[in-house]
Design an enzyme around this catalytic site. Structure first.
Site, PDB file in Angstrom:
ATOM      1  N   GLY A   1       8.843 -22.641  49.550  1.00 19.23           N
ATOM      2  CA  GLY A   1       9.088 -24.046  49.908  1.00 19.23           C
ATOM      3  C   GLY A   1      10.129 -24.213  50.992  1.00 19.23           C
ATOM      4  O   GLY A   1       9.948 -25.007  51.915  1.00 19.23           O
TER       5      GLY A   1
ATOM      6  N   THR B   1       7.030 -19.177  43.670  1.00 21.04           N
ATOM      7  CA  THR B   1       7.693 -20.449  43.390  1.00 21.04           C
ATOM      8  C   THR B   1       9.011 -20.284  42.640  1.00 21.04           C
ATOM      9  O   THR B   1       9.286 -19.238  42.060  1.00 21.04           O
ATOM     10  CB  THR B   1       6.756 -21.408  42.634  1.00 21.04           C
ATOM     11  OG1 THR B   1       7.245 -22.742  42.771  1.00 21.04           O
ATOM     12  CG2 THR B   1       6.655 -21.071  41.157  1.00 21.04           C
TER      13      THR B   1
ATOM     14  N   ALA C   1      16.226 -30.806  45.747  1.00 19.60           N
ATOM     15  CA  ALA C   1      15.769 -32.156  45.365  1.00 19.60           C
ATOM     16  C   ALA C   1      14.266 -32.138  45.116  1.00 19.60           C
ATOM     17  O   ALA C   1      13.763 -32.732  44.153  1.00 19.60           O
ATOM     18  CB  ALA C   1      16.110 -33.142  46.483  1.00 19.60           C
ATOM     19  N   LYS C   2      13.536 -31.399  45.952  1.00 18.79           N
ATOM     20  CA  LYS C   2      12.081 -31.280  45.768  1.00 18.79           C
ATOM     21  C   LYS C   2      11.754 -30.647  44.420  1.00 18.79           C
ATOM     22  O   LYS C   2      10.872 -31.088  43.702  1.00 18.79           O
ATOM     23  CB  LYS C   2      11.471 -30.452  46.911  1.00 18.79           C
ATOM     24  CG  LYS C   2      10.005 -30.120  46.712  1.00 18.79           C
ATOM     25  CD  LYS C   2       9.840 -28.674  46.270  1.00 18.79           C
ATOM     26  CE  LYS C   2       8.431 -28.420  45.823  1.00 18.79           C
ATOM     27  NZ  LYS C   2       8.182 -27.072  45.352  1.00 18.79           N
TER      28      LYS C   2
ATOM     29  N   ASP D   1      -0.310 -14.813  39.078  1.00 19.60           N
ATOM     30  CA  ASP D   1       0.280 -15.721  40.050  1.00 19.60           C
ATOM     31  C   ASP D   1       0.359 -17.072  39.364  1.00 19.60           C
ATOM     32  O   ASP D   1      -0.275 -17.299  38.336  1.00 19.60           O
ATOM     33  CB  ASP D   1      -0.651 -15.780  41.267  1.00 19.60           C
ATOM     34  CG  ASP D   1      -0.311 -16.884  42.233  1.00 19.60           C
ATOM     35  OD1 ASP D   1      -1.200 -17.685  42.569  1.00 19.60           O
ATOM     36  OD2 ASP D   1       0.869 -16.990  42.616  1.00 19.60           O
TER      37      ASP D   1
ATOM     38  N   THR E   1       5.278 -14.673  41.066  1.00 20.84           N
ATOM     39  CA  THR E   1       5.051 -15.892  41.844  1.00 20.84           C
ATOM     40  C   THR E   1       6.115 -16.092  42.909  1.00 20.84           C
ATOM     41  O   THR E   1       7.248 -15.638  42.764  1.00 20.84           O
ATOM     42  CB  THR E   1       5.044 -17.130  40.930  1.00 20.84           C
ATOM     43  OG1 THR E   1       4.945 -18.311  41.727  1.00 20.84           O
ATOM     44  CG2 THR E   1       6.321 -17.244  40.105  1.00 20.84           C
TER      45      THR E   1
ATOM     46  N   ASP F   1      -4.918 -16.522  43.764  1.00 22.41           N
ATOM     47  CA  ASP F   1      -5.777 -17.590  44.298  1.00 22.41           C
ATOM     48  C   ASP F   1      -5.847 -17.588  45.811  1.00 22.41           C
ATOM     49  O   ASP F   1      -6.668 -18.328  46.380  1.00 22.41           O
ATOM     50  CB  ASP F   1      -5.239 -18.952  43.848  1.00 22.41           C
ATOM     51  CG  ASP F   1      -3.952 -19.315  44.578  1.00 22.41           C
ATOM     52  OD1 ASP F   1      -3.918 -20.337  45.294  1.00 22.41           O
ATOM     53  OD2 ASP F   1      -2.979 -18.530  44.483  1.00 22.41           O
TER      54      ASP F   1
ATOM     55  N   ASP G   1       1.024 -20.737  41.249  1.00 21.54           N
ATOM     56  CA  ASP G   1       0.472 -21.849  42.013  1.00 21.54           C
ATOM     57  C   ASP G   1      -0.931 -21.551  42.517  1.00 21.54           C
ATOM     58  O   ASP G   1      -1.136 -20.589  43.237  1.00 21.54           O
ATOM     59  CB  ASP G   1       1.388 -22.191  43.188  1.00 21.54           C
ATOM     60  CG  ASP G   1       2.757 -22.667  42.705  1.00 21.54           C
ATOM     61  OD1 ASP G   1       3.769 -22.059  43.103  1.00 21.54           O
ATOM     62  OD2 ASP G   1       2.791 -23.603  41.898  1.00 21.54           O
TER      63      ASP G   1
ATOM     64  N   HIS H   1      15.327 -28.802  49.398  1.00 21.27           N
ATOM     65  CA  HIS H   1      14.389 -28.089  48.521  1.00 21.27           C
ATOM     66  C   HIS H   1      14.791 -28.230  47.058  1.00 21.27           C
ATOM     67  O   HIS H   1      13.943 -28.324  46.170  1.00 21.27           O
ATOM     68  CB  HIS H   1      14.307 -26.613  48.922  1.00 21.27           C
ATOM     69  CG  HIS H   1      13.277 -25.853  48.152  1.00 21.27           C
ATOM     70  ND1 HIS H   1      13.594 -25.004  47.114  1.00 21.27           N
ATOM     71  CD2 HIS H   1      11.928 -25.856  48.238  1.00 21.27           C
ATOM     72  CE1 HIS H   1      12.480 -24.511  46.600  1.00 21.27           C
ATOM     73  NE2 HIS H   1      11.447 -25.008  47.254  1.00 21.27           N
TER      74      HIS H   1
ATOM     75  N   GLU I   1      -0.519 -27.243  43.987  1.00 21.60           N
ATOM     76  CA  GLU I   1      -0.070 -27.494  45.359  1.00 21.60           C
ATOM     77  C   GLU I   1      -0.276 -28.940  45.819  1.00 21.60           C
ATOM     78  O   GLU I   1       0.671 -29.612  46.222  1.00 21.60           O
ATOM     79  CB  GLU I   1      -0.756 -26.511  46.324  1.00 21.60           C
ATOM     80  CG  GLU I   1      -0.393 -25.047  46.100  1.00 21.60           C
ATOM     81  CD  GLU I   1       1.035 -24.689  46.470  1.00 21.60           C
ATOM     82  OE1 GLU I   1       1.398 -23.513  46.365  1.00 21.60           O
ATOM     83  OE2 GLU I   1       1.820 -25.608  46.836  1.00 21.60           O
TER      84      GLU I   1
END
Ligand code: XBP
Ligand code: MG
Length: 262
Positions: free
Chosen positions: A54, A125, A85-86, A10, A123, A184, A12, A83, A19
């Site tokens: 996200g 992400t 832009a994030k 994984d 993942t 995690d 994150d 998102h 995070e």
């Protein structure tokens, strides 16, 4: 006893504690840039982490905190734009080395390669985030260390669904019983266990109180020879940090327990 062949990681909260200081800060920067007076505190973000993904997390936040908010135009497109832009803010933060790898990660990856173990990533992400983290923390060629990088919207359902691990196993053309996953979170463990993967948990500030029933081992981090881990659940055969010997020990333990129940 079947020999361990691959480690599946994984990202994150496992490879790095991304995070709180990575994703959360990037979300807040994207909100400010969009002229939104939204601010995700460390605590509020911890609650929102119950939703993986996200875009899905922004949608959840709108539902709970701003039910009357009407975005301009199509809601999905607007969230996808915010998102995006994030993600740009996140990769910039990572490239500024704001978030280091967790203890033991770099050593274990290098030891695994030397031992001929195959490596993969599974993942939730966005792929660009994985690239930024690996290249910044492990060097430009580190992407090639991983035979499979399964990330983001590549599968229909995100963790806790098993899709991303099933995808990685299919791409590796390996059966779950010769692989070991590293996670995690409770949602991550649900995902890897549903894919029938033995799983090692490294908890972090956001996940340490979660339920890790079914994990092969739960530790506070992977540790180093001079930085022993704390074992929260499971057996280590006397190891004080996570290495290839311990990985194979867990593999043998799993198979001897399976052999004794069949
Ligand atoms: C954790 C997630 C991700 C990140 C944010 O991923 O749930 O959504 O919080 O990344 P992992 P995106 O499976 O690696 O623990 O905004 O790119 O979704
Ligand atoms: Mg995680």
């Amino acid at each position: 006893m079947s020999k361990l062949q691959a480690l599946i990681f994984d990202v994150d909260g496992t490879l790095a504690d991304t995070e709180r200081d990575g994703h959360r800060v990037a979300f807040n920067r994207a909100f400010a840039e969009a002229g939104l007076d939204w601010e995700w505190s460390v605590e509020r973000y911890g609650e929102l982490l119950a939703v993986t993904g996200g875009k899905e997390r922004i949608q959840q936040y709108l539902t709970t905190d701003h039910p009357d908010f009407e975005p301009p135009g199509d809601r999905r497109e607007w969230i996808a734009g915010l998102h995006k832009a994030k993600t740009a803010h996140y990769t910039q933060l990572i490239e500024e080395n704001v978030v280091p790898l967790r203890p033991g990660v770099k050593r274990l990856l290098q030891d695994a390669r030397e031992a001929g173990l195959r490596l993969a990533i599974a993942t939730t992400t966005t792929p660009a985030n994985v690239t930024a983290l690996l290249q910044t923390a492990l060097g430009a060629d580190s992407l090639d260390w991983f035979e499979v990088i399964a990330a983001g919207d590549i599968v229909p359902a995100k963790k806790p669904a098993p899709d991303i691990y099933d995808y990685a196993l299919k791409a590796l053309q390996l059966e779950p019983h010769v692989c070991l996953a590293f996670e995690d979170s409770h949602a991550g463990l649900q995902s890897s266990r549903q894919a029938d993967l033995a799983t090692v948990i490294t908890v972090n500030d956001y996940t340490q109180k979660q339920d890790f029933t079914g994990a092969s081992l739960v530790v506070d981090h992977l540790g180093e020879p001079n930085l022993p881990f704390e074992v929260l659940a499971g057996e280590t055969g006397g190891s004080t940090f996570f290495d290839i010997k311990l990985a194979q020990y867990l593999q043998d333990l799993r198979h001897s327990s399976r052999a004794s129940t069949t």
